[in-house]
Design a protein around this motif. Sequence first.
Motif, PDB file in Angstrom:
ATOM      1  N   GLN A  34       0.827  -1.208   0.000  1.00  0.00           N
ATOM      2  CA  GLN A  34       0.000   0.000   0.000  1.00  0.00           C
ATOM      3  C   GLN A  34       0.860   1.256   0.000  1.00  0.00           C
ATOM      4  O   GLN A  34       0.523   2.237  -0.648  1.00  0.00           O
ATOM      5  CB  GLN A  34      -0.929   0.005   1.220  1.00  0.00           C
ATOM      6  CG  GLN A  34      -1.962  -1.100   1.203  1.00  0.00           C
ATOM      7  CD  GLN A  34      -2.856  -1.028  -0.015  1.00  0.00           C
ATOM      8  OE1 GLN A  34      -3.337   0.041  -0.361  1.00  0.00           O
ATOM      9  NE2 GLN A  34      -3.065  -2.153  -0.671  1.00  0.00           N
ATOM     10  N   SER A  35       1.998   1.216   0.695  1.00  0.00           N
ATOM     11  CA  SER A  35       2.822   2.418   0.857  1.00  0.00           C
ATOM     12  C   SER A  35       3.569   2.816  -0.416  1.00  0.00           C
ATOM     13  O   SER A  35       3.534   3.970  -0.822  1.00  0.00           O
ATOM     14  CB  SER A  35       3.818   2.217   1.995  1.00  0.00           C
ATOM     15  OG  SER A  35       4.654   1.108   1.720  1.00  0.00           O
ATOM     16  N   ASN A  36       4.251   1.875  -1.041  1.00  0.00           N
ATOM     17  CA  ASN A  36       5.083   2.238  -2.200  1.00  0.00           C
ATOM     18  C   ASN A  36       4.564   1.685  -3.524  1.00  0.00           C
ATOM     19  O   ASN A  36       5.159   1.931  -4.562  1.00  0.00           O
ATOM     20  CB  ASN A  36       6.538   1.796  -1.973  1.00  0.00           C
ATOM     21  CG  ASN A  36       6.676   0.294  -1.856  1.00  0.00           C
ATOM     22  OD1 ASN A  36       5.797  -0.482  -2.222  1.00  0.00           O
ATOM     23  ND2 ASN A  36       7.812  -0.132  -1.324  1.00  0.00           N
ATOM     24  N   ARG A  37       3.494   0.905  -3.477  1.00  0.00           N
ATOM     25  CA  ARG A  37       2.831   0.328  -4.666  1.00  0.00           C
ATOM     26  C   ARG A  37       3.695  -0.693  -5.401  1.00  0.00           C
ATOM     27  O   ARG A  37       3.370  -1.093  -6.509  1.00  0.00           O
ATOM     28  CB  ARG A  37       2.360   1.421  -5.629  1.00  0.00           C
ATOM     29  CG  ARG A  37       1.499   2.503  -4.994  1.00  0.00           C
ATOM     30  CD  ARG A  37       0.235   1.994  -4.354  1.00  0.00           C
ATOM     31  NE  ARG A  37      -0.731   1.606  -5.373  1.00  0.00           N
ATOM     32  CZ  ARG A  37      -1.724   0.759  -5.155  1.00  0.00           C
ATOM     33  NH1 ARG A  37      -1.884   0.234  -3.977  1.00  0.00           N
ATOM     34  NH2 ARG A  37      -2.552   0.447  -6.102  1.00  0.00           N
ATOM     35  N   LYS A  38       4.805  -1.134  -4.815  1.00  0.00           N
ATOM     36  CA  LYS A  38       5.648  -2.151  -5.453  1.00  0.00           C
ATOM     37  C   LYS A  38       4.989  -3.523  -5.353  1.00  0.00           C
ATOM     38  O   LYS A  38       4.435  -3.882  -4.318  1.00  0.00           O
ATOM     39  CB  LYS A  38       7.027  -2.202  -4.801  1.00  0.00           C
ATOM     40  CG  LYS A  38       7.890  -1.025  -5.135  1.00  0.00           C
ATOM     41  CD  LYS A  38       9.278  -1.206  -4.560  1.00  0.00           C
ATOM     42  CE  LYS A  38      10.162  -0.026  -4.901  1.00  0.00           C
ATOM     43  NZ  LYS A  38      11.509  -0.191  -4.341  1.00  0.00           N
ATOM     44  N   TRP A  39       5.104  -4.277  -6.418  1.00  0.00           N
ATOM     45  CA  TRP A  39       4.575  -5.636  -6.456  1.00  0.00           C
ATOM     46  C   TRP A  39       5.421  -6.558  -5.586  1.00  0.00           C
ATOM     47  O   TRP A  39       6.645  -6.465  -5.592  1.00  0.00           O
ATOM     48  CB  TRP A  39       4.609  -6.178  -7.871  1.00  0.00           C
ATOM     49  CG  TRP A  39       3.768  -5.467  -8.880  1.00  0.00           C
ATOM     50  CD1 TRP A  39       3.161  -4.253  -8.757  1.00  0.00           C
ATOM     51  CD2 TRP A  39       3.450  -5.925 -10.192  1.00  0.00           C
ATOM     52  NE1 TRP A  39       2.493  -3.934  -9.905  1.00  0.00           N
ATOM     53  CE2 TRP A  39       2.655  -4.945 -10.811  1.00  0.00           C
ATOM     54  CE3 TRP A  39       3.777  -7.057 -10.916  1.00  0.00           C
ATOM     55  CZ2 TRP A  39       2.167  -5.082 -12.104  1.00  0.00           C
ATOM     56  CZ3 TRP A  39       3.292  -7.188 -12.198  1.00  0.00           C
ATOM     57  CH2 TRP A  39       2.498  -6.217 -12.780  1.00  0.00           C
ATOM     58  N   PHE A  40       4.773  -7.480  -4.872  1.00  0.00           N
ATOM     59  CA  PHE A  40       5.524  -8.508  -4.157  1.00  0.00           C
ATOM     60  C   PHE A  40       5.070  -9.907  -4.525  1.00  0.00           C
ATOM     61  O   PHE A  40       5.753 -10.884  -4.220  1.00  0.00           O
ATOM     62  CB  PHE A  40       5.501  -8.284  -2.637  1.00  0.00           C
ATOM     63  CG  PHE A  40       4.155  -8.438  -1.982  1.00  0.00           C
ATOM     64  CD1 PHE A  40       3.748  -9.665  -1.488  1.00  0.00           C
ATOM     65  CD2 PHE A  40       3.310  -7.350  -1.835  1.00  0.00           C
ATOM     66  CE1 PHE A  40       2.515  -9.806  -0.864  1.00  0.00           C
ATOM     67  CE2 PHE A  40       2.088  -7.472  -1.211  1.00  0.00           C
ATOM     68  CZ  PHE A  40       1.682  -8.709  -0.727  1.00  0.00           C
ATOM     69  N   ALA A  41       3.936 -10.026  -5.209  1.00  0.00           N
ATOM     70  CA  ALA A  41       3.472 -11.335  -5.670  1.00  0.00           C
ATOM     71  C   ALA A  41       2.543 -11.145  -6.864  1.00  0.00           C
ATOM     72  O   ALA A  41       1.777 -10.181  -6.911  1.00  0.00           O
ATOM     73  CB  ALA A  41       2.733 -12.068  -4.558  1.00  0.00           C
TER      74      ALA A  41
END
Length: 117
Positions: A34-41
């Motif tokens: 939510q904070s940086n919008r980076k994908w993790f999955a």
Amino acid sequence: MNPEKLERYIEAVYGAAGERLFARDPATCVFRHQSNRKWFAVIMEIPGEKLGLQNVGSISVVNVKCDPRLIGSFRLEQGIFPAYHMSKAHWLTVALDGTVPEDKLQFLLEMSYDLTK
């Protein structure tokens, strides 16, 4: 763990709702911070041949980010492959067909989440 169970797990543990960003591929589900919008999955369905699997139609998988120092070791394990459609130096593709134990999948998700913070 199947894709639906994995989606519920990620939502419960990481508070990240899956996003279906691709109109032409509604099965692909992206999870990001939510904070940086980076994908993790990224959960998706791909042809087994894209992973070098013979006589396997489509297969459900999840892409996760991995510490580059560990990628080689994980790739030796059954059900874990070089990343499909992502940087192979930083991402893995994990089969969601029961080959990879749930605790290992959860470990890989946690690592991916931490690496993308």
